[in-house]
Motif scaffolding. Structure first.
Motif, PDB file in Angstrom:
ATOM      1  N   LYS A   1     136.603  32.486  82.129  1.00 34.49           N
ATOM      2  CA  LYS A   1     136.863  31.869  83.431  1.00 34.49           C
ATOM      3  C   LYS A   1     137.417  32.928  84.386  1.00 34.49           C
ATOM      4  N   TYR A   2     136.800  33.013  85.577  1.00 30.49           N
ATOM      5  CA  TYR A   2     137.238  33.953  86.601  1.00 30.49           C
ATOM      6  C   TYR A   2     137.495  33.206  87.901  1.00 30.49           C
ATOM      7  N   ARG A   3     138.473  33.702  88.679  1.00 33.92           N
ATOM      8  CA  ARG A   3     138.786  33.072  89.966  1.00 33.92           C
ATOM      9  C   ARG A   3     139.254  34.121  90.968  1.00 33.92           C
ATOM     10  N   TRP A   4     138.651  34.079  92.162  1.00 33.30           N
ATOM     11  CA  TRP A   4     139.126  34.820  93.319  1.00 33.30           C
ATOM     12  C   TRP A   4     139.783  33.823  94.268  1.00 33.30           C
TER      13      TRP A   4
ATOM     14  N   ILE B   1     131.760  31.220  82.498  1.00 37.98           N
ATOM     15  CA  ILE B   1     130.618  31.915  81.914  1.00 37.98           C
ATOM     16  C   ILE B   1     130.690  31.823  80.396  1.00 37.98           C
ATOM     17  N   SER B   2     129.709  31.173  79.783  1.00 37.47           N
ATOM     18  CA  SER B   2     129.621  31.112  78.324  1.00 37.47           C
ATOM     19  C   SER B   2     128.990  32.403  77.807  1.00 37.47           C
ATOM     20  N   LYS B   3     129.601  32.991  76.789  1.00 39.88           N
ATOM     21  CA  LYS B   3     129.148  34.288  76.301  1.00 39.88           C
ATOM     22  C   LYS B   3     129.012  34.279  74.784  1.00 39.88           C
ATOM     23  N   THR B   4     128.008  35.020  74.308  1.00 44.96           N
ATOM     24  CA  THR B   4     127.843  35.327  72.887  1.00 44.96           C
ATOM     25  C   THR B   4     127.960  36.831  72.726  1.00 44.96           C
TER      26      THR B   4
END
Length: 228
Positions: free
Chosen positions: A152-155, A168-171
């Motif tokens: 999770k990112y936030r500006w 963003i789901s990541k593998t």
């Protein structure tokens, strides 16, 4: 007469002592300690501390880098559960394990009029394990496999610019080393170091730019397992 009674009593005592000496003596039974083997299913809990060193890089929307970059650190504690299976071949132990950890690992930075936050709330993995037993109740192992998470990112801006959130789901992949000791024939304790890499993450801030990270996490964890 008195002397005769004393002699008879002495003879009686001698006879009782002789009979007692002839009685079979029960052997002391030795307690056998059953051998320990690592083979079988197990499940348990773990907890620890994770940290990362990351850097966000800014790009023009659909274009090259703007030249702005900023490093940041994220860290935090976590707890979770694991399940697995081991098969022992002499001193070699091979196995498969899955785990899930939950806990906020977060960080970020401030620049004039802006705040950037990065957060990982959970991580899961499916890994193989390969170990060696220098002693019967101690297992030293390496582990590695697939890792999964959501970043999770936030500006946030104090100016008239909308806040942007990105999930963003990541593998990725994870690898580590550890040691595990048998406390009893059913309970084991472990200590493990793990490294997880989720490649590159990128998201857009409309009308502002694109932002790219390469999240890589390290963790130290301890756990308890129960064998079935």
């Amino acid at each position: 007469m008195k002397r005769t009674l004393i002699c008879l009593a002495a003879l009686a005592c001698s006879a009782v002592a002789a009979d007692a000496a002839d009685l079979p003596v029960k052997a002391v039974r030795s307690v056998a300690v059953s051998p320990f083997a690592w083979s079988g299913f197990y499940a348990g809990v773990q907890g620890g501390y994770a940290w990362s060193q990351d850097r966000t890089v800014e790009f023009f929307l659909g274009g090259p880098p703007t030249g702005f970059t900023h490093g940041f650190r994220a860290d935090g504690g976590f707890g979770g559960v694991h399940v697995g299976y081991n098969h022992q071949l002499d001193r070699l132990v091979v196995g498969l394990e899955a785990d899930v950890d939950v806990g906020p690992v977060n960080g970020g930075f401030n620049i004039p009029f802006l705040r950037y936050d990065a957060r990982k709330e959970w991580e899961a993995s499916v890994r193989g394990r390969l170990g060696f037993t220098p002693t019967e109740r101690l297992l030293l192992y390496v582990t590695g496999g697939l890792a999964f998470t959501e970043l999770k990112y936030r500006w946030t801006s104090t100016l008239a610019v909308p806040t942007v959130d990105a999930d963003i789901s990541k593998t990725g992949w994870t690898a580590g080393v550890g040691g595990e000791a048998a406390l009893t024939n059913r309970v084991t304790a472990r200590l493990e170091y793990r490294y997880s890499d989720f490649g590159t993450s990128r998201f857009d801030w409309p009308d502002v730019g694109s932002y790219e990270q390469h999240p890589r996490f390290q963790s130290v964890r301890g756990g308890i397992s129960v064998r079935f």
